[in-house]
Design an enzyme around this catalytic site. Structure first.
Site, short mmCIF file in Angstrom:
data_model
loop_
_atom_site.label_atom_id
_atom_site.label_comp_id
_atom_site.label_asym_id
_atom_site.label_seq_id
_atom_site.Cartn_x
_atom_site.Cartn_y
_atom_site.Cartn_z
CG ASP A 45 -7.35 -2.61 -3.81
OD1 ASP A 45 -7.98 -2.05 -2.90
OD2 ASP A 45 -6.10 -2.71 -3.81
CB SER B 202 -0.96 -0.05 1.20
OG SER B 202 -1.96 0.94 1.10
CG HIS C 77 -5.58 -1.98 -0.14
ND1 HIS C 77 -5.22 -1.56 -1.42
CD2 HIS C 77 -4.82 -1.24 0.72
CE1 HIS C 77 -4.28 -0.63 -1.32
NE2 HIS C 77 -4.02 -0.41 -0.04
#
Length: 266
Positions: free
Chosen positions: A217, A95, A245
């Site tokens: 996502d 991320s 995610h």
């Protein structure tokens, strides 16, 4: 300063093997990698750590000034790499940490030789000709809700971020991770994460890079993965047959396999 204690550094795997540095995202810690680490550690030396303010790190070392910018988190990465005297390590960032890895590699190019970006996003807010997945109003509302009631926000948002509603235990794990973070620290990390625009930083990446995205996502739509891949000529884009995610939790086998395939090509 004891960097290993400050960042809760743990090293497993083969001492004589190439090094992977695994970096967690917002509201998480190194425990988020636990399902892929055993597979990676069979062939590689795996370095795990927590950013200051997360997990088992030394919270007394946290400052809002340092961690109001992704450069503060990149400095943590460089500190860990220098403490361990790593050379040409592979940085695996989940991320927001994907962008942290870009900054760390720019700051210490001798330390990081390749990047693995797991569900990255250089900018979460839509812009002209760019879809990040959120409007400015969306992000403002998200941050206002987080600051007003962090525990309530965590309970509501974690399952959305995780996806996989048929596996509620995954969303609950992320909720627990979010809730274990100090709300004041989480507020700063959230603003740093969701308001940063790292698109220009991507343009300077020339090292081998793997971009891992999921089929679905809610945080980083596939247009973002395509953008990152297009912006980094030296990158490989892999779309995992997964949702959410956090594929290292929801699809650890596929995630580990994609990483290993990339590493073998280096």
């Amino acid at each position: 300063m004891d960097i290993r204690r400050r960042n809760n550094v743990n090293i497993i795997g083969r001492d004589d093997a190439p090094v992977l540095v695994l970096a967690h995202g917002f509201g998480c810690d190194q425990n988020m990698w636990r399902l892929v680490v055993p597979v990676l550690a069979e062939r590689y030396r795996v370095v795990l750590f927590d950013y200051v303010g997360s997990g088992g790190s030394d919270l007394s070392a946290w400052s809002e000034e340092r961690y109001s910018s992704l450069n503060g988190y990149a400095a943590d990465v460089v500190d860990v790499c220098e403490e361990l005297d790593l050379r040409q390590a592979v940085f695996v960032g989940h991320s927001v940490s994907a962008m942290v890895g870009v900054l760390a590699a720019q700051a210490a190019p001798e330390r990081i030789g390749a990047l693995v970006m797991v569900t990255p996003s250089p900018r979460y807010i839509d812009d002209e000709g760019y879809r990040g997945g959120f409007s400015t109003e969306d992000i403002d509302e998200l941050l206002d809700s987080l600051e007003a009631n962090y525990l309530g926000w965590s309970s509501a948002m974690a399952p959305v971020i995780m996806g996989n509603p048929e596996r509620p235990e995954l969303g609950q794990e992320l909720t627990n991770s979010f809730c274990a973070t100090d709300p004041d620290i989480a507020r700063v990390f959230a603003r740093t994460t969701f308001l940063t625009d790292s698109r220009e930083d991507l343009m300077g990446v020339s090292m081998p890079t793997l971009v891992l995205e999921c089929e679905q996502d809610a945080i980083a739509p596939r247009e973002v993965g395509a953008y990152v891949h297009t912006t980094i000529p030296s990158s490989r884009l892999v779309t995992l047959d997964a949702t959410g995610h956090c594929p290292q939790l929801s699809a650890p086998e596929a995630t580990a396999e994609a990483i290993l395939d990339f590493l073998e090509s280096l």
